[in-house]
Write a protein that holds these residues in place. Structure first.
Motif, PDB file in Angstrom:
ATOM      1  N   SER A  74       8.091  -4.072   5.536  1.00 39.30           N
ATOM      2  CA  SER A  74       8.723  -2.766   5.750  1.00 39.30           C
ATOM      3  C   SER A  74       7.763  -1.621   5.493  1.00 39.30           C
ATOM      4  CB  SER A  74       9.919  -2.593   4.812  1.00 39.30           C
ATOM      5  OG  SER A  74      10.894  -3.570   5.079  1.00 39.30           O
ATOM      6  N   LEU A  75       7.916  -0.607   6.296  1.00 39.32           N
ATOM      7  CA  LEU A  75       7.184   0.632   6.064  1.00 39.32           C
ATOM      8  C   LEU A  75       8.218   1.701   5.733  1.00 39.32           C
ATOM      9  CD1 LEU A  75       4.300   1.778   6.121  1.00 39.32           C
ATOM     10  CD2 LEU A  75       4.710   2.437   8.501  1.00 39.32           C
ATOM     11  N   LEU A  76       8.089   2.269   4.541  1.00 35.40           N
ATOM     12  CA  LEU A  76       9.097   3.197   4.035  1.00 35.40           C
ATOM     13  C   LEU A  76       8.535   4.619   4.019  1.00 35.40           C
ATOM     14  CD1 LEU A  76      10.028   1.050   0.884  1.00 35.40           C
ATOM     15  CD2 LEU A  76      11.026   0.892   3.177  1.00 35.40           C
ATOM     16  N   PHE A  77       9.303   5.528   4.544  1.00 37.37           N
ATOM     17  CA  PHE A  77       8.878   6.932   4.566  1.00 37.37           C
ATOM     18  C   PHE A  77       9.740   7.726   3.591  1.00 37.37           C
ATOM     19  CE2 PHE A  77       7.626   5.214   8.661  1.00 37.37           C
ATOM     20  CZ  PHE A  77       6.316   5.660   8.756  1.00 37.37           C
TER      21      PHE A  77
ATOM     22  N   LYS B 267      12.476  10.519  -2.117  1.00 31.66           N
ATOM     23  CA  LYS B 267      13.720   9.998  -1.566  1.00 31.66           C
ATOM     24  C   LYS B 267      13.406   9.311  -0.244  1.00 31.66           C
ATOM     25  CE  LYS B 267      18.192  11.873  -0.217  1.00 31.66           C
ATOM     26  NZ  LYS B 267      17.955  12.290   1.170  1.00 31.66           N
ATOM     27  N   LEU B 268      13.952   8.138  -0.066  1.00 31.41           N
ATOM     28  CA  LEU B 268      13.714   7.404   1.170  1.00 31.41           C
ATOM     29  C   LEU B 268      14.362   8.124   2.347  1.00 31.41           C
ATOM     30  CD1 LEU B 268      12.609   4.787   2.546  1.00 31.41           C
ATOM     31  CD2 LEU B 268      14.894   3.832   2.198  1.00 31.41           C
ATOM     32  N   GLU B 269      13.556   8.446   3.340  1.00 30.38           N
ATOM     33  CA  GLU B 269      14.097   9.105   4.545  1.00 30.38           C
ATOM     34  C   GLU B 269      14.449   8.069   5.596  1.00 30.38           C
ATOM     35  OE1 GLU B 269      13.583  12.766   5.947  1.00 30.38           O
ATOM     36  OE2 GLU B 269      14.270  13.186   3.920  1.00 30.38           O
ATOM     37  N   PHE B 270      13.524   7.159   5.840  1.00 30.30           N
ATOM     38  CA  PHE B 270      13.862   6.041   6.696  1.00 30.30           C
ATOM     39  C   PHE B 270      12.806   4.956   6.592  1.00 30.30           C
ATOM     40  CE2 PHE B 270      11.194   8.512   9.440  1.00 30.30           C
ATOM     41  CZ  PHE B 270      10.575   7.607  10.281  1.00 30.30           C
ATOM     42  N   SER B 271      13.119   3.819   7.147  1.00 27.36           N
ATOM     43  CA  SER B 271      12.196   2.696   7.049  1.00 27.36           C
ATOM     44  C   SER B 271      12.091   1.995   8.389  1.00 27.36           C
ATOM     45  CB  SER B 271      12.681   1.719   5.976  1.00 27.36           C
ATOM     46  OG  SER B 271      13.928   1.180   6.358  1.00 27.36           O
TER      47      SER B 271
ATOM     48  N   LYS C 221       0.843  -1.176   0.000  1.00 29.62           N
ATOM     49  CA  LYS C 221       0.000   0.000   0.000  1.00 29.62           C
ATOM     50  C   LYS C 221       0.880   1.228   0.000  1.00 29.62           C
ATOM     51  CE  LYS C 221      -3.558   2.235   2.728  1.00 29.62           C
ATOM     52  NZ  LYS C 221      -4.220   2.657   1.479  1.00 29.62           N
ATOM     53  N   CYS C 222       0.412   2.291  -0.582  1.00 27.41           N
ATOM     54  CA  CYS C 222       1.144   3.539  -0.448  1.00 27.41           C
ATOM     55  C   CYS C 222       0.204   4.725  -0.457  1.00 27.41           C
ATOM     56  CB  CYS C 222       2.218   3.668  -1.524  1.00 27.41           C
ATOM     57  SG  CYS C 222       1.622   3.545  -3.204  1.00 27.41           S
ATOM     58  N   GLY C 223       0.683   5.797   0.106  1.00 24.75           N
ATOM     59  CA  GLY C 223      -0.113   7.004   0.172  1.00 24.75           C
ATOM     60  C   GLY C 223       0.562   8.031   1.069  1.00 24.75           C
ATOM     61  N   THR C 224      -0.068   9.183   1.165  1.00 22.48           N
ATOM     62  CA  THR C 224       0.496  10.243   1.993  1.00 22.48           C
ATOM     63  C   THR C 224       0.011  10.098   3.425  1.00 22.48           C
ATOM     64  OG1 THR C 224       0.559  11.727   0.105  1.00 22.48           O
ATOM     65  CG2 THR C 224       0.685  12.735   2.267  1.00 22.48           C
ATOM     66  N   LEU C 225       0.937  10.111   4.351  1.00 23.04           N
ATOM     67  CA  LEU C 225       0.606  10.054   5.776  1.00 23.04           C
ATOM     68  C   LEU C 225       1.406  11.116   6.513  1.00 23.04           C
ATOM     69  CD1 LEU C 225       0.647   6.262   6.811  1.00 23.04           C
ATOM     70  CD2 LEU C 225      -1.344   7.756   6.591  1.00 23.04           C
TER      71      LEU C 225
END
Ligand code: I3S
Length: 125
Positions: free
Chosen positions: A45-48, A64-68, A14-18
């Protein structure tokens, strides 16, 4: 997550803005810092991701991946009222002692379901 190459199949994608803020790190309370992320749930994994424009696809071009986070062994539930004045807030805890709040502009039910399913799926790994 339309308009993107298909990711490998898994029960939880799933993806979206949180909006997200950490509240605890290494067992210590940290100051809230609500930030909007393009958030991708992929496997366990949950990727931010952060970047320009609104996210599109699984990994928007400018994101850009900030953290996971590793969701295995974690837990998720609706945050109690004292955790935040915002609506539709989820509280996520990881095995490594990170606690964070997730808030979506809709009712958050879809994220609640996806995260719960993921944690359940990877419970024994
Ligand atoms: O749980 P808190 O401390 O009331 O959280 C609020 C604060 O973090 C506030 O920032 P500063 O105290 O650094 O100015 C944020 O702007 C609020 O969004 C936080 O509360 P909510 O209820 O929105 O999670």
């Amino acid at each position: 997550c339309p308009s993107s190459p298909k990711p490998p199949h898994s029960p939880s994608e799933k993806c979206g803005t949180l909006n997200m803020t950490k509240i605890t790190e290494h067992g210590k309370k940290v100051r809230k810092n609500w930030t909007s992320y393009w958030t991708v749930l992929q496997g366990s994994s949950l990727l931010f991701n952060k970047g320009q424009g609104s996210g599109t696809g699984w990994f928007g071009r400018d994101q850009k991946l900030e953290f996971s986070l590793d969701l295995r062994g974690g837990s998720v539930d609706w945050a109690s009222k004292d955790k935040s004045s915002k609506k539709h807030v989820l509280e996520l805890k990881t095995r490594r002692g990170i606690e964070l709040l997730l808030q979506s502009d809709n009712d958050g039910l879809d994220w609640h379901k996806a995260l719960t399913e993921t944690i359940h799926t990877y419970m024994w790994e």
